[in-house]
Every structure is written in structure tokens, then in C-alpha cells.
Design an enzyme around this catalytic site. Structure first.
Site, mmCIF file in Angstrom:
data_model
loop_
_atom_site.group_PDB
_atom_site.id
_atom_site.type_symbol
_atom_site.label_atom_id
_atom_site.label_comp_id
_atom_site.label_asym_id
_atom_site.label_seq_id
_atom_site.Cartn_x
_atom_site.Cartn_y
_atom_site.Cartn_z
ATOM 1 N N MET A 28 0.759 -1.503 0.448
ATOM 2 C CA MET A 28 -0.175 0.247 -0.110
ATOM 3 C C MET A 28 0.895 1.556 -0.132
ATOM 4 O O MET A 28 0.445 2.269 0.402
ATOM 5 C CB MET A 28 -1.297 -0.173 1.728
ATOM 6 C CG MET A 28 -2.125 -1.492 0.752
ATOM 7 S SD MET A 28 -3.607 -0.973 1.901
ATOM 8 C CE MET A 28 -3.165 -0.952 3.495
ATOM 9 N N HIS A 35 9.446 -3.877 2.664
ATOM 10 C CA HIS A 35 8.690 -3.643 1.501
ATOM 11 C C HIS A 35 9.697 -4.014 0.770
ATOM 12 O O HIS A 35 9.961 -5.298 0.037
ATOM 13 C CB HIS A 35 7.853 -2.487 0.984
ATOM 14 C CG HIS A 35 7.242 -2.127 1.645
ATOM 15 N ND1 HIS A 35 6.641 -1.216 2.509
ATOM 16 C CD2 HIS A 35 5.574 -3.114 2.051
ATOM 17 C CE1 HIS A 35 5.813 -0.457 3.158
ATOM 18 N NE2 HIS A 35 4.842 -1.765 2.739
ATOM 19 N N SER A 184 4.048 0.881 7.494
ATOM 20 C CA SER A 184 3.723 2.431 6.756
ATOM 21 C C SER A 184 3.341 3.444 7.652
ATOM 22 O O SER A 184 3.387 4.559 7.831
ATOM 23 C CB SER A 184 3.059 2.512 5.931
ATOM 24 O OG SER A 184 3.137 1.733 4.812
HETATM 25 P P1 AMP Z 1 1.447 -2.973 3.310
HETATM 26 O O1 AMP Z 1 2.101 -1.823 2.261
HETATM 27 O O2 AMP Z 1 1.054 -2.596 4.981
HETATM 28 O O3 AMP Z 1 0.286 -3.711 2.858
HETATM 29 O O4 AMP Z 1 1.960 -4.395 3.464
HETATM 30 C C1 AMP Z 1 2.446 -4.770 2.536
HETATM 31 C C2 AMP Z 1 3.832 -6.183 2.601
HETATM 32 O O5 AMP Z 1 4.305 -5.738 2.991
HETATM 33 C C3 AMP Z 1 2.953 -6.687 3.165
HETATM 34 O O6 AMP Z 1 2.930 -8.222 3.130
HETATM 35 C C4 AMP Z 1 3.676 -6.718 5.023
HETATM 36 O O7 AMP Z 1 3.184 -8.279 5.184
HETATM 37 C C5 AMP Z 1 4.662 -6.752 4.290
HETATM 38 N N1 AMP Z 1 5.590 -5.698 5.252
HETATM 39 C C6 AMP Z 1 5.478 -4.534 5.810
HETATM 40 N N2 AMP Z 1 5.902 -4.726 6.697
HETATM 41 C C7 AMP Z 1 7.169 -5.072 7.328
HETATM 42 C C8 AMP Z 1 7.912 -5.386 8.078
HETATM 43 N N3 AMP Z 1 8.043 -4.395 9.051
HETATM 44 N N4 AMP Z 1 9.079 -6.594 7.929
HETATM 45 C C9 AMP Z 1 8.374 -7.598 5.962
HETATM 46 N N5 AMP Z 1 7.480 -6.978 5.656
HETATM 47 C C10 AMP Z 1 6.657 -5.617 5.890
#
Ligand code: AMP
Length: 281
Positions: A28, A35, A184
Site C-alpha cells: 500500500m 517492503h 508505513s
Molecule cells: P503494506 O504496505 O503494509 O500493506 O504491506 C505490504 C507487504 O509488506 C505485506 O506483505 C506486509 O506484511 C509486508 N511488510 C510490511 N511491513 C513489513 C516489515 N516490517 N517486514 C517485512 N514485511 C513487511
């Protein structure tokens, strides 16, 4: 890095890449090292790495949370270029959902636990957006972070029950030096709140240690929650000992390898989640 904004353009590109393996990283935006670690892994395991940035309106159960979600698209694209991401798919909400989405998905028992219980409709939105992405992109592998452990279980169910022909790759949580899981949403915290937020990881570690020492977990949990909520710094929604795969409450026979500790808490109105596997704490 190629950037596409419409489904039609994206499909057209995918058609020209027949025979190449595609590693897909859905996000997102407001990208951070968590990410980027997923994109790097996708690069090494596939011919092409494709990252999507889409703040999916139908997975937000609170409008305020959607409106306040950080958006840093130019910086995101620049960051993706530093790791040679091949493709960025960044549709607008109107391009992605030209009509109001009427269908719903139901992930059974996962809807009644933790994120499912506290964010009604959230996983339906996650399931629908990922189904659309999987149909458009036809990735060989899709990369997710362990930080969203319950989301991983939802995606696993989606892939199994709808027979998507792709491999799910779960990657470890990337943390700040303080232990705070990168997110984020951390961008919305003040420096002081950021420092406080690192206590969530310490709380998880403390509970893992209590588990390993065979202490009474209800008592330990109550102590940790009271501590976090002292002076109303945090509002703790849940802290649960669960099976790391099914996410149902851990039984007394659960081993440290089988058990995850998951929590959700908000600080200054910003909702954070985190988890650890007891054996890895
Ligand atoms: P988001 O943008 O928050 O929807 O996350 C996108 C992807 O990145 C999802 O698969 C999350 O689980 C992964 N993600 C978010 N934060 C982390 C983190 N600190 N370490 C590893 N993966 C992450």
C-alpha cells in the site's frame, strides 16, 4: 522501471512476458525496508519483480484510517529503482474499481479472531484485491511479510481454496534498531511515540520468555497489558498466544516453534500490529 496505472496496460505488458517468472509484491506504499526486502527476494527468485502500490479502499473498515494513510508515491518509486524493481503497478482507486464492489469474501474462522474480529470486512477487502491482482498479473510467486501473520493465513486460504497457481513466500519481519516492526503507519508517529512504540516488541519478547519459563500466561499477559496501558500511552486491542499456522488459540501442548504471540495496540490513534514466534524470540 516500467510504471503502469491501468489494468489494460498492465495486462498488455504481462502478455508480452509469457514464459518469464513473475514475483509479485503487493503493498500500500509509503515503502520502507520491510517492503524492499520483499522486492529484493522477488528479484532473486524470479525473472521479473513487480511491486504494486495501491491503498485499497475496500480493506479499510474506518474511513479516517484510509484518509490518513501515508502516501509518498514519488519517494516510493525512487526507492524501488534503487533495488532494480522491474515493474511498478500503481492504479488509481477508480481505475481499479470502476464500479462499487458488491461481492464479499468470508475466511471462516479467521474472521472471528484478532484482526478478523477487530476489523470486520477487512479480510474480505484483502481477498478481493489480491484475487484481482493475481488474475491480472498471473505471478509465479507472491511475497508477504510475517508481520501480517493473519493476512498470510488468509492469503494461504485464498490460494488453496481458489486454486491459484502460485507460491506464497513469507518473509521475516524487518525491524528498526529499537525492535519496532517497520510499518508505513510509523510515519504518523511523533518521535516520542516512536520511542514508546518500541515497547510493543519488548512486550512480545517478555511474553515469549514467560512461555519458555512455563509461567502462568494469563497472569503475565495481564501484567504486560497493564504496563502498556499505564498513563493511557497505548490502547491494547489484543495480545494472543496462537498456533502460528491456523491462528487459533495455542493449546497447553503447543511447542515454542508452533506458537506465535500476536498483538494489536494503538498509540496516538495509530493502530500497530506485531507478532513473534516464541522459539525465534
Ligand atoms: P503494506 O504496505 O503494509 O500493506 O504491506 C505490504 C507487504 O509488506 C505485506 O506483505 C506486509 O506484511 C509486508 N511488510 C510490511 N511491513 C513489513 C516489515 N516490517 N517486514 C517485512 N514485511 C513487511
Amino acid at each position: 522501471m516500467k510504471i503502469y496505472h491501468s489494468i489494460a496496460e498492465m495486462r498488455q505488458f504481462i502478455k508480452t512476458q509469457q514464459g518469464k517468472t513473475l514475483g509479485f509484491v503487493p503493498t500500500m506504499g509509503a515503502l520502507h525496508k520491510g517492503h524492499i526486502a520483499l522486492v529484493e527476494r522477488a528479484k532473486t527468485e524470479n525473472d521479473l519483480a513487480l511491486c504494486s502500490i495501491f491503498v485499497n479502499p475496500i480493506q479499510f473498515n474506518k474511513t479516517e484510517d484510509l484518509l490518513k494513510y501515508p502516501r509518498t508515491e514519488e519517494a516510493d518509486a525512487a526507492l524501488l529503482r534503487t533495488v532494480d524493481c522491474d515493474v511498478l503497478f500503481m492504479p488509481s482507486a477508480d481505475a481499479f474499481y470502476p464500479k462499487k464492489v458488491e461481492m464479499r469474501m468470508d475466511f471462516g474462522h479467521l474472521e472471528t479472531l484478532m484482526e478478523g474480529a477487530f476489523r470486520p470486512g477487512h479480510f474480505s477487502g484483502v481477498g478481493i484485491v489480491l484475487s484481482k491482482f493475481f488474475n491480472i498479473l498471473q505471478p509465479k510467486r507472491a511475497y508477504f511479510g510475517q508481520k501480517d501473520l493473519q493476512q498470510c493465513a488468509v492469503v494461504q486460504k485464498l490460494v488453496e481454496e481458489l486454486s491459484y497457481d502460485l507460491e506464497l513466500v513469507i518473509c521475516p519481519t524487518q525491524r528498526e534498531g529499537s525492535g519496532l516492526a517497520m510499518s508505513s503507519r510509523n510515519k504518523r508517529l511523533t518521535p516520542n511515540q516512536l520511542q514508546e512504540a518500541s515497547r510493543l516488541y519488548k512486550a512480545l519478547k517478555q511474553l515469549a520468555e514467560a512461555f519458555l519459563k512455563g509461567r502462568n500466561l494469563d497472569t503475565e499477559k495481564a501484567i504486560v497489558i497493564a504496563d502498556l496501558q499505564r498513563n493511557t500511552v497505548f490502547n491494547v486491542e489484543y495480545i494472543e498466544f496462537v498456533d502460528r499456522i491456523s491462528l487459533v488459540p495455542a493449546s497447553p501442548t503447543h511447542t515454542p516453534t508452533q506458537t506465535a504471540i500476536c498483538l494489536a495496540a494503538s498509540i496516538g490513534g495509530v493502530r500497530l500490529i506485531d507478532n513473534i514466534i516464541v522459539a525465534e524470540a
